[in-house]
Write an enzyme that holds these catalytic residues in place. Structure first.
Site, PDB file in Angstrom:
ATOM      1  N   PRO A   1     -26.197  22.602  -5.309  1.00  0.00           N
ATOM      2  CA  PRO A   1     -25.557  22.504  -3.993  1.00  0.00           C
ATOM      3  C   PRO A   1     -26.566  22.585  -2.861  1.00  0.00           C
ATOM      4  O   PRO A   1     -27.493  23.394  -2.895  1.00  0.00           O
ATOM      5  CB  PRO A   1     -24.606  23.697  -3.995  1.00  0.00           C
ATOM      6  CG  PRO A   1     -24.223  23.839  -5.435  1.00  0.00           C
ATOM      7  CD  PRO A   1     -25.476  23.521  -6.203  1.00  0.00           C
ATOM      8  N   CYS A   2     -26.350  21.752  -1.852  1.00  0.00           N
ATOM      9  CA  CYS A   2     -27.421  21.478  -0.890  1.00  0.00           C
ATOM     10  C   CYS A   2     -27.100  21.862   0.538  1.00  0.00           C
ATOM     11  O   CYS A   2     -27.870  21.547   1.449  1.00  0.00           O
ATOM     12  CB  CYS A   2     -27.736  19.985  -0.922  1.00  0.00           C
ATOM     13  SG  CYS A   2     -26.287  18.940  -0.596  1.00  0.00           S
ATOM     14  N   GLN A   3     -25.986  22.555   0.788  1.00  0.00           N
ATOM     15  CA  GLN A   3     -25.580  22.781   2.172  1.00  0.00           C
ATOM     16  C   GLN A   3     -26.643  23.508   2.985  1.00  0.00           C
ATOM     17  O   GLN A   3     -26.820  23.264   4.173  1.00  0.00           O
ATOM     18  CB  GLN A   3     -24.270  23.570   2.204  1.00  0.00           C
ATOM     19  CG  GLN A   3     -23.060  22.760   1.755  1.00  0.00           C
ATOM     20  CD  GLN A   3     -22.842  22.836   0.253  1.00  0.00           C
ATOM     21  OE1 GLN A   3     -23.738  23.182  -0.511  1.00  0.00           O
ATOM     22  NE2 GLN A   3     -21.640  22.514  -0.183  1.00  0.00           N
TER      23      GLN A   3
END
Length: 418
Positions: free
Chosen positions: A99-101
């Protein structure tokens, strides 16, 4: 080295942080065998299960010791370490997109975001399984420096991961790749890291001659290597104007409609590609959003007054009291802006509305047979804990890009290059 067909030999991969399965699907289309995938959210896992576990076109092998349920990668590590050790020598590739948020330029870019540390779990599985190759996908911001507490630039997290993998004996190389250059009708720059075990980083470059490979891949797909696929090429057949509206039946909620699906009589090469394995059943996830007259009027104003393909200006937002920070009216003749997890970040190029889930999926290069599951949207506190269809699509790796990367890895393996 140019593009060539993949031989009969198949490599085996594991997909971590798999989402709804875009990366896995692309690798399978490239000829790789999926062993299993790990995804923590129930919504995304439900779509993954429907298409790639219970489906008929592509399927994971799935070991008997691993439950077919959504789970976190940490749960895999904590509860199945013995089984993972037993996979040494049996897994050629570990793929994944943590996940890259916390890295995204579209967000707050918080260096302390706990989601940034999920890459550590990816590395831990690599350390246990010791595959020959690694493939890690993330947002462009993964390779951008953060500001530390003193206001000074820290090193990009990509270099932290690179050093960790090199310490495990991997040669590591990475590039920023623009999805629109690989047949995806969307600009979407992505960070791609590829690593190979027992290789020196200084001598490892799987991206060598990338342009020659790219052209061959696109030609084989029937796509033009010199002109990107446009939004209209991808979703022009799904325009609502002139079509009958019928009840939407796949969302489990009454009162919603969708435009009756009509097979295009002159589909673009891109559309033919996405429909090549679909049977007579129309694609799902065609539900139209319910816009109030005020919202529709505002969207029409944006279409009438704003430059297409560009995020509306602060001046325009202020003048017309638009609270939304980023809205981009699409240009039908160009690739789309990046498809995000927020449905109202982009507007249809012709009609005053947001896109349907299926239209977003087309812009992400998902084939029409790939059916999304679960709720369409969520709001409020539930947004942190659920993964609705719009979010599944926005978080996914475009399958066509993943297919190209799978073929790139295979080409490198067959070449014996180091």
């Amino acid at each position: 080295m140019g593009f060539s067909e993949r031989p009969e030999r198949k490599g085996t991969f594991i997909d971590l942080f798999s989402g709804c399965g875009g990366l896995s699907l692309g690798l399978m289309q490239a000829g790789w065998d999926g062993l299993f995938a790990i995804e923590k959210t129930a919504g995304a896992y439900k779509t993954l299960e429907h298409n790639l576990i219970l489906g008929t076109r592509y399927k994971y092998q799935w070991p008997e010791w691993l439950p077919q349920i959504n789970m976190e990668v940490s749960h895999l590590i904590d509860n199945f370490q013995t089984e993972l050790v037993d996979l040494r020598g049996k897994v050629d590739l570990i793929a994944g997109g943590p996940p890259c948020q916390g890295f995204s330029h579209a967000g707050k870019r918080d260096p302390n975001d706990p989601r940034n540390k999920l890459a550590e779990q990816y590395i831990k599985v690599v350390e246990i399984v010791q595959p020959k190759y690694l493939l890690l996908e993330n947002v462009r911001g993964f390779n951008t420096k953060f500001k530390n507490s003193g206001g000074q630039d820290s090193i990009p997290y990509s270099l932290v991961v690179k050093k960790r993998l090199e310490a495990l004996g991997y040669g590591v190389s990475f590039r920023i790749i623009k999805s629109s250059e690989w047949g995806v009708p969307q600009h979407r720059p992505r960070f791609i890291m590829i690593a190979k075990r027992n290789t020196e980083s200084d001598n490892f470059d799987p991206f060598i001659d990338l342009e020659k490979f790219r052209r061959g891949f696109l030609v084989k797909k029937g796509l033009c290597p010199d002109k990107p696929v446009s939004v209209r090429d991808a979703i022009g057949d799904l325009e609502v104007t002139g079509k009958s509206l019928v009840p939407n039946l796949d969302s489990g909620r009454s009162g919603f409609v969708e435009a009756e699906f009509v097979q295009s009589s002159s589909p673009s090469n891109y559309l033919q590609l996405l429909q090549s394995q679909r049977d007579s059943t129309p694609p799902n996830s065609l539900r139209l959003a319910k816009h109030s007259e005020i919202v529709s009027s505002r969207f029409q104003l944006i279409l009438d007054k704003c430059e297409r393909g560009v995020t509306i200006s602060d001046e325009f937002r202020t003048k017309f009291n638009i609270k939304k920070q980023a809205i981009t009216p699409l240009d039908g003749d160009l690739p789309s802006a990046t498809v995000t997890t927020l449905p109202d970040d982009i507007l249809h190029y012709l009609e005053p509305r947001i896109l349907t889930v299926r239209e977003n999926a087309r812009l992400q290069s998902f084939p029409d047979w790939f059916a999304f599951q679960g709720v369409y949207t969520t709001g409020g506190k539930q947004r942190k804990y659920t993964c609705p269809r719009y979010t599944q699509v926005g978080n996914a790796v475009p399958p066509i890009l993943a297919e190209a990367l799978g073929m790139l890895l295979d080409r490198h393996e067959r070449s014996g290059a180091v």
